[in-house]
Enzyme design. Structure first.
Site, PDB file in Angstrom:
ATOM      1  N   HIS A  55      37.485  24.815  46.081  1.00 46.83           N
ATOM      2  CA  HIS A  55      36.938  26.049  46.646  1.00 46.83           C
ATOM      3  C   HIS A  55      38.078  27.071  46.748  1.00 46.83           C
ATOM      4  CE1 HIS A  55      35.891  28.332  50.513  1.00 46.83           C
ATOM      5  NE2 HIS A  55      35.032  28.755  49.612  1.00 46.83           N
ATOM      6  N   HIS A  76      41.415  36.618  47.722  1.00 47.11           N
ATOM      7  CA  HIS A  76      40.598  36.091  48.825  1.00 47.11           C
ATOM      8  C   HIS A  76      41.174  36.686  50.105  1.00 47.11           C
ATOM      9  CE1 HIS A  76      39.146  32.562  51.487  1.00 47.11           C
ATOM     10  NE2 HIS A  76      38.144  33.413  51.287  1.00 47.11           N
TER      11      HIS A  76
END
Length: 288
Positions: free
Chosen positions: A3, A80
């Site tokens: 992830h 991110h």
């Protein structure tokens, strides 16, 4: 799968990503470097780089791409919350492994795009062509993608692209072929209920399917564990319950397909997922 696969290299010196809310932008503008160091503890979900992940057995990569504000070079970065490495460098690192291991196959899932215009997508598509060339498998029916088929065609890369751009390019698989339902919870029990329900509903025939064994911190969680970070506050504590769920799964048409996690080196996540493949009925022609 991993992830936020690229988040092992989140640059604390970078600006905040364009997708971050105004509250985060303001927090960083007030507290600067200290704020970014704390953010990194919660944004970095992996510690191993692409080569190490590949060597450990990871074959699915969750990729989120962004432009940087006011960047004269229009470079593309993994992102991110904060920016990570340049996309070109990451793709080349994965390609080096594939060249050394011609029977290995990877899934590259480009599922979030931030600050990208049409020409940025064109740049990324060209980058994929230049890096992987004929290694990329054109989009076909998922059930046709056996290892034997890929080896015969010398394909090693399936690229999933969650943007309408995918329709125009033969080697881009549409994003809906790789659904990844998200539990969005900090509670391991709720996560497991969600995972089980999504397995029961199951993927539509003809697509791949991701089970995200991932807990998502709420703002209050971050505030309480601000200095310790995601790994210590959430992932390590929940690991036994999450791994118990993984161990009890079955791979195949009515079971799990791709399983992703944070900090994939923890526990025996990778070896446990790999073992699920060996439990498949040898007579069952299950190709996805």
């Amino acid at each position: 799968g991993s992830h936020d696969s690229f988040s092992f290299y989140i640059d604390e010196a970078s600006p905040v990503g364009p997708e971050q809310p105004e509250t985060v932008q303001n927090f960083v503008s007030v507290f600067g470097t200290v704020a970014k160091k704390l953010m990194r503890k919660w944004l970095a979900t992996q510690t191993m780089n692409f080569t190490s992940q590949l060597g450990a057995g990871i074959r699915y990569f969750d990729l989120r791409i962004s432009t940087k504000p006011r960047d004269p070079d229009n470079e593309l970065y993994f992102a991110h919350g904060l920016f990570s490495a340049k996309v070109k460098e990451g793709l080349e690192e994965i390609n080096a492994f594939l060249t050394e291991h011609p029977k290995e196959v990877v899934f590259l899932d480009f599922n979030h795009f931030y600050g990208m215009q049409k020409y940025h997508h064109e740049k990324l598509v060209q980058m994929l062509k230049d890096t992987y060339g004929n290694k990329m498998c054109p989009a076909i029916f998922a059930h046709e993608v056996t290892l034997q088929y890929l080896w015969e065609k010398e394909h090693q890369v399936l690229v999933f692209y969650h943007s309408p751009v995918a329709v125009e390019v033969a080697f881009l698989w549409p994003g809906q072929m790789m659904p990844a339902p998200w539990a969005n919870t900090t509670d391991p029990e709720k996560l497991i209920q969600f995972l089980q329900a999504s397995i029961t509903e199951r993927r539509k025939k003809g697509s791949f399917f991701i089970s995200q064994v991932v807990l998502t911190p709420k703002a209050s969680t971050v505030v309480k564990g601000v200095a310790s970070g995601l790994r210590e506050t959430i992932t390590e504590r929940a690991l036994p319950a999450m791994m118990e769920w993984v161990r009890t799964q079955k791979a195949g048409e009515s079971g799990v397909n791709i399983i992703t996690a944070d900090f994939v080196e923890l526990g025996d996540f990778i070896s446990t997922v790999i073992k699920l493949n060996y439990a498949l009925d040898g007579g069952e022609d299950d190709t996805t």
